[in-house]
Motif scaffolding. Structure first.
Motif, mmCIF file in Angstrom:
data_model
loop_
_atom_site.group_PDB
_atom_site.id
_atom_site.type_symbol
_atom_site.label_atom_id
_atom_site.label_comp_id
_atom_site.label_asym_id
_atom_site.label_seq_id
_atom_site.Cartn_x
_atom_site.Cartn_y
_atom_site.Cartn_z
ATOM 1 N N HIS A 335 0.825 -1.216 0.000
ATOM 2 C CA HIS A 335 0.000 0.000 0.000
ATOM 3 C C HIS A 335 0.862 1.271 0.000
ATOM 4 N N PRO A 336 0.872 1.995 -1.125
ATOM 5 C CA PRO A 336 1.687 3.215 -1.188
ATOM 6 C C PRO A 336 1.249 4.275 -0.189
ATOM 7 N N SER A 337 0.010 4.195 0.314
ATOM 8 C CA SER A 337 -0.479 5.215 1.255
ATOM 9 C C SER A 337 0.141 5.078 2.642
ATOM 10 N N VAL A 338 0.810 3.955 2.913
ATOM 11 C CA VAL A 338 1.365 3.746 4.261
ATOM 12 C C VAL A 338 2.696 4.489 4.404
ATOM 13 N N LEU A 352 -0.449 7.106 7.855
ATOM 14 C CA LEU A 352 -0.643 7.280 6.415
ATOM 15 C C LEU A 352 0.006 8.575 5.934
ATOM 16 N N HIS A 353 0.341 8.599 4.654
ATOM 17 C CA HIS A 353 0.846 9.841 4.066
ATOM 18 C C HIS A 353 -0.286 10.879 4.018
ATOM 19 N N GLY A 354 0.074 12.117 3.939
ATOM 20 C CA GLY A 354 -0.949 13.112 3.622
ATOM 21 C C GLY A 354 -1.299 14.074 4.727
ATOM 22 N N GLY A 355 -0.557 14.091 5.814
ATOM 23 C CA GLY A 355 -0.896 15.067 6.853
ATOM 24 C C GLY A 355 0.165 15.061 7.933
ATOM 25 N N ALA A 392 -3.863 8.459 10.811
ATOM 26 C CA ALA A 392 -3.349 7.251 11.472
ATOM 27 C C ALA A 392 -4.520 6.400 11.928
ATOM 28 N N VAL A 393 -4.377 5.095 11.722
ATOM 29 C CA VAL A 393 -5.350 4.163 12.294
ATOM 30 C C VAL A 393 -4.579 3.224 13.213
ATOM 31 N N LEU A 394 -5.282 2.679 14.185
ATOM 32 C CA LEU A 394 -4.615 1.729 15.052
ATOM 33 C C LEU A 394 -5.502 0.531 15.284
ATOM 34 N N PHE A 395 -4.871 -0.571 15.622
ATOM 35 C CA PHE A 395 -5.666 -1.739 15.994
ATOM 36 C C PHE A 395 -5.005 -2.424 17.176
ATOM 37 N N THR A 396 -5.865 -2.986 17.995
ATOM 38 C CA THR A 396 -5.380 -3.720 19.152
ATOM 39 C C THR A 396 -6.274 -4.935 19.327
ATOM 40 N N LEU A 397 -5.677 -6.032 19.700
ATOM 41 C CA LEU A 397 -6.410 -7.299 19.686
ATOM 42 C C LEU A 397 -6.537 -7.873 21.086
ATOM 43 N N ALA A 398 -7.631 -8.574 21.310
ATOM 44 C CA ALA A 398 -7.769 -9.290 22.582
ATOM 45 C C ALA A 398 -6.691 -10.371 22.636
ATOM 46 N N GLU A 422 -6.346 5.030 -2.837
ATOM 47 C CA GLU A 422 -7.144 5.796 -3.833
ATOM 48 C C GLU A 422 -7.082 7.285 -3.503
ATOM 49 N N HIS A 423 -7.216 7.611 -2.241
ATOM 50 C CA HIS A 423 -7.185 9.002 -1.774
ATOM 51 C C HIS A 423 -5.839 9.641 -2.124
ATOM 52 N N LEU A 424 -4.768 8.885 -1.883
ATOM 53 C CA LEU A 424 -3.424 9.400 -2.166
ATOM 54 C C LEU A 424 -3.264 9.645 -3.670
ATOM 55 N N ALA A 425 -3.764 8.680 -4.472
ATOM 56 C CA ALA A 425 -3.622 8.813 -5.930
ATOM 57 C C ALA A 425 -4.349 10.070 -6.414
#
Ligand SMILES: Cc1ncc(COP(=O)(O)O)c(C=O)c1O
Length: 432
Positions: A335-338, A352-355, A392-398, A422-425
């Motif tokens: 994913h180029p957006s990462v 993510l890129h963009g901010g 930025a998104v985050l995830f955490t797992l049980a 898509e947003h980045l493109a």
């Protein structure tokens, strides 16, 4: 009548590692830091119900069998072998115990300034809110029609230290020399301060033992107390019972919260070292709240520590790190957006890129790309978090997540990140 400040899907229930949404869909919970064993784990439910049926309504100044059993589980099992630990005091939320810890440090040192690291989040109450230096979490008002922000004016003197940047969990390999470089010039910020507080996830900043040890050294030289904020990482998600255990140094205080309640009730704690106990001496700590320490919270804490210990879930979290790291490397390559991915154990952050987070205060009329990614991941059956971030998104797992569900989380992230690509493109084309 609405609930102020609420947005997102309606969640009708929680069962194990699933949320049950208002429309009946069952989706994987990949965002709950307070549910280490999932929702309504039978052992936690049983312990809390028993306390509810038997316990007196009693303020925090008294001892009860449930509170004693929770203290024993925390100090004797989770903190086994940490001989420097002196005592524990229970609370309800991470914010509250951070305020307790910070104000105690001010009191025993007689100093006012406080130190944290860049992009920190330590809560939304009292001194904890003052130490939350992520710009969008200022505790004030952000206009969603782009009319700017009204932050709460600062009440405390807060200083910040540089961020130890790493990728894919490689902070654990940072050398002492790199840590020294990361902290170069920080001595004046510690001079005359009461405490430095550092956590192990917020802002996408994970375990960096060399940074911790170097900071502990600087803090000791400046006679500044060090608080390890383990509100997220305490009780094992990072692959150790506590994040600080990856380093050689040991804190003066530990703050704990979310997972202590086992996904059922509020529970939190401040643990103080024997040294801090000596500083308190025979004084009475004049800090009190009627509903702060509950037997239901204590019962949940004991049950959750017992299950984590019996089922070897700390070690499992450590093993799963490698599986997740490999999947995150593949996602980043696809994913180029990462821009950057970092994490440790079962808590991960995708930037993510963009901010630039330094200028993001949550005051835009446009839906942040992070929220779009989270919505797409939900389409694929997994709820991840944005923590109010724009990029930025985050995830955490049980700690009890199944291997199949882990795979589904990776697939949902892959699906969600397509929206960011898509947003980045579109935005790159617009700039050309
Ligand atoms: C590192 C850290 N400390 C403290 C807190 C505040 O805890 P609570 O939300 O229980 O008040 C949080 C919340 O996300 C946190 O991530």
């Amino acid at each position: 009548m609405g609930i102020a400040g609420q947005e997102g899907p309606r969640v009708a229930g929680g069962e194990g590692t699933r949320f049950v949404l208002g429309d009946g869909r069952r989706v994987i919970d990949a965002m709950s830091t307070p549910a280490p064993l999932g929702h309504r784990h039978p052992r936690v439910v049983e312990a809390v119900s028993r306390a509810l049926h038997r316990s007196p309504t009693l303020d925090e100044g008294w001892s009860t069998p449930e509170r004693e059993a929770a203290a024993e589980a925390l100090l004797g099992t989770a903190l086994a072998g940490e001989d420097w630990v002196g005592a524990v005091r229970f609370g309800l939320t991470g914010s509250e115990v951070n305020d307790l810890a910070l104000s105690l440090c001010q009191c025993v040192t007689g100093r006012r300034p406080l130190v944290t690291r860049e992009r920190a989040y330590h809560g939304m109450v009292g001194l904890a809110r003052e130490m939350t230096v992520q710009p969008q979490w200022h505790g004030g008002l952000s206009s969603r029609s782009g009319n700017g922000v009204r932050p709460v004016p600062p009440a405390a003197e807060v200083r910040t230290l540089p961020f130890p940047r790493s990728d894919f969990g490689q902070g654990v390999r940072m050398s002492r020399e790199e840590a020294r470089r990361a902290l170069a010039g920080s001595e004046p910020r510690l001079q005359g301060a009461a405490a430095v507080i550092v956590d192990y996830t917020q802002g996408g900043c994970y375990a960096t033992p060399a940074y911790q040890d170097e900071l502990a050294l600087l803090a000791a030289e400046a006679e500044v107390l060090w608080i390890a904020d383990e509100v997220i990482t305490g009780l094992g998600k990072g692959g150790r019972w506590f994040g600080f255990q990856r380093g050689e140094s040991r804190p003066d205080l530990i703050t704990l919260g979310k997972p202590m309640g086992g996904g059922a009730v509020p529970a939190a704690a401040v643990v103080v070292s024997k040294r801090v106990l000596e500083m308190i001496g025979d004084s009475s700590w004049q800090n009190y709240s009627a509903l702060r320490s509950t037997d239901m919270g204590a019962a949940a804490t004991r049950a959750v520590i017992e299950v984590i210990d019996e089922e070897g879930l700390v070690e499992r979290s450590d093993r799963l790190h490698d599986v997740i790291e490999a999947a995150m490397r593949s996602l980043a390559a696809a994913h180029p957006s990462v821009e950057r991915i970092d994490g440790r154990g079962l808590h991960w952050w995708i930037e993510l890129h963009g901010g630039d987070w330094r200028t993001w205060q949550g005051d835009s009329a446009e839906k942040p790309i992070a929220s779009v990614v989270a919505e797409r991941a939900l389409e694929a059956g997994v709820m991840i978090a944005t923590s109010g971030e724009r990029t930025a998104v985050l995830f955490t797992l049980a700690m009890v997540i199944s291997d199949e569900d882990l795979e589904r989380v990776f697939q949902a992230l892959d699906h969600g990140l397509q929206a960011a690509d898509e947003h980045l493109a579109v935005h790159s084309e617009a700039r050309v």
